[in-house]
Motif scaffolding. Structure first.
Motif, short mmCIF file in Angstrom:
data_model
loop_
_atom_site.label_atom_id
_atom_site.label_comp_id
_atom_site.label_asym_id
_atom_site.label_seq_id
_atom_site.Cartn_x
_atom_site.Cartn_y
_atom_site.Cartn_z
N LEU A 142 9.25 31.97 -100.63
CA LEU A 142 9.37 31.05 -99.49
C LEU A 142 8.99 29.63 -99.90
O LEU A 142 9.59 28.66 -99.41
N LEU B 118 2.91 34.54 -92.43
CA LEU B 118 2.02 35.03 -91.37
C LEU B 118 2.78 35.09 -90.04
O LEU B 118 2.70 36.08 -89.30
N HIS B 119 3.50 34.01 -89.76
CA HIS B 119 4.29 33.94 -88.53
C HIS B 119 5.29 35.10 -88.47
O HIS B 119 5.45 35.75 -87.44
N MET B 120 5.95 35.35 -89.61
CA MET B 120 6.96 36.42 -89.62
C MET B 120 6.32 37.79 -89.50
O MET B 120 6.87 38.67 -88.84
N LEU B 121 5.16 37.98 -90.13
CA LEU B 121 4.49 39.28 -90.01
C LEU B 121 4.11 39.56 -88.56
O LEU B 121 4.11 40.70 -88.11
N ARG B 122 3.79 38.47 -87.82
CA ARG B 122 3.46 38.65 -86.40
C ARG B 122 4.71 38.97 -85.59
O ARG B 122 4.63 39.61 -84.56
N THR C 292 2.77 30.21 -96.74
CA THR C 292 1.80 31.20 -96.27
C THR C 292 1.83 31.30 -94.75
O THR C 292 1.84 32.38 -94.17
N ARG C 293 1.89 30.10 -94.11
CA ARG C 293 1.94 30.07 -92.65
C ARG C 293 3.21 30.76 -92.14
O ARG C 293 3.19 31.51 -91.16
N ALA C 294 4.33 30.50 -92.83
CA ALA C 294 5.60 31.11 -92.42
C ALA C 294 5.54 32.62 -92.57
O ALA C 294 6.02 33.35 -91.69
N LEU D 20 15.84 38.50 -90.19
CA LEU D 20 16.06 37.49 -91.23
C LEU D 20 16.41 38.15 -92.55
O LEU D 20 17.34 37.71 -93.25
N ARG E 104 7.53 40.65 -86.62
CA ARG E 104 8.26 41.51 -87.53
C ARG E 104 9.64 41.89 -87.02
O ARG E 104 10.64 41.74 -87.72
N GLN F 44 11.31 40.69 -84.26
CA GLN F 44 12.16 39.62 -83.74
C GLN F 44 12.63 38.66 -84.83
O GLN F 44 13.69 38.05 -84.70
N VAL F 45 11.82 38.44 -85.88
CA VAL F 45 12.18 37.43 -86.88
C VAL F 45 12.32 38.03 -88.28
O VAL F 45 13.37 37.90 -88.92
N MET F 46 11.30 38.75 -88.75
CA MET F 46 11.26 39.12 -90.16
C MET F 46 12.39 40.07 -90.56
O MET F 46 13.12 39.80 -91.50
N LYS F 47 12.54 41.17 -89.84
CA LYS F 47 13.58 42.13 -90.21
C LYS F 47 14.98 41.57 -89.99
O LYS F 47 15.85 41.71 -90.86
#
Lengths: 201, 201
Positions: free
Chosen positions: B17, B33-37, B29-31, B46, B39, B41-44
């Motif tokens: 990243l 963390l944001h994505m892990l929160r 790192t912030r991004a 993406l 998961r 809606q955004v991480m998977k």
């Protein structure tokens, strides 16, 4: 209006990227373009890493820290001091304290702060788990490493009251001038607190 | 030193990243963390979108524009004016001109600019393809929509010379004061060019 002409899938990717912190539609478009240029070095590895992390990194059932193992690598590290638990707001605070090598004990991640305005009460945080851990016989000290804000101090106060009479020492982080901090850019509250808590050199 | 305590996979994700434009180790790192929160809606989504776009979006064999189809959606759009080809440096210029609805003809993406200092010559760009397309009987005008920089103008000059005598009109974008532009923040070159090219109101 679509950001690109490359079809709905790229526009969907850009709209997902633009939800990341620090990104908007323009920078997300630039990032997508950058990744398309570095497909093999950046885009595909990033897709795989996101997938893997989303599947494997979970909260530790003991302390709330995130890790690919449970209990987390800190809770299961036999070399750490099990008599001190450092209470933090969030996982990122664990990471910051670990990068600073500031704490060799265990952690407890609350997962937020008490905030009546945002409708967050103690029952929304990992308070019950903290209460249970503080009763374990090996625990001697609990450090409230919470932000020096109203919500942070409310939360620290609540937790301290909850843990009273358990025979554990409750401590908080020192307040003062940050290392490298110029006096004339610090706020009045910090200056007054640092002067009041002055110590012999 | 690892940025987190969550193991090598999260640190690998953060290092990927942090190679995105506008991101460094901290914001990455912030991004993460944001994505892990977020998961689900955004991480998977993406991860899936990156994988899909990396597999499907390819350069158009006709014009060099990126699309999930080949020829691209612009080249295969029967409603567009096939007598005008707009030559641009990069795919992002196609996207910008399309968002502005500034051009209803076709495009030709060079994929860069001639830059002797960076070792980029005409043979590294899609010049031969432009030469071939300009000889097609339906092509009447070629617009050099290249940057007003030294490399941009060198490239436009090279392409114009290459296409001389083909019976196509070669044009360039007008230079002048940008819409909404204050005069006192514009550079001298733009001011002088805009004044010299003045037109009746």
């Amino acid at each position: 209006m679509p950001r690109t002409t490359a079809g709905p899938e790229l526009d969907h990717l850009i709209s997902l990227l633009s939800r990341l912190p620090g990104y908007g539609p323009r920078s997300a478009t630039r990032a997508a373009l950058h990744m398309l240029r570095k497909r093999e070095q950046v885009m595909k590895p990033l897709a795989a890493a996101l997938e893997r992390v989303a599947e494997t990194v979970k909260p530790c059932t003991v302390c709330g820290n995130w890790d690919a193992q449970d209990p987390c690598s800190i809770c299961s590290d036999e070399g750490r001091d099990r008599s001190v638990i450092c209470v933090v707001q969030d996982v990122s605070d664990v990471w910051a304290l670990e990068r600073a090598r500031a704490h060799n004990g265990l952690y407890h991640v609350l997962g937020g702060l008490i905030s009546p305005l945002d409708g967050v009460g103690p029952e929304d945080l990992r308070m019950r788990e903290l209460s249970a851990r503080s009763s374990e016989p090996n625990v001697l000290e609990i450090i409230m490493a919470l932000p020096a804000t109203v919500d942070g101090q409310t939360t620290a106060h609540y937790a301290s009251e909850m843990l009273e009479g358990r025979g554990v020492t409750i401590t908080g982080m020192a307040r003062g001038v940050p290392v490298g901090g110029e006096l004339d850019v610090l706020d009045e509250g910090t200056l007054a607190a640092a002067l009041k808590a002055r110590r012999p050199v």
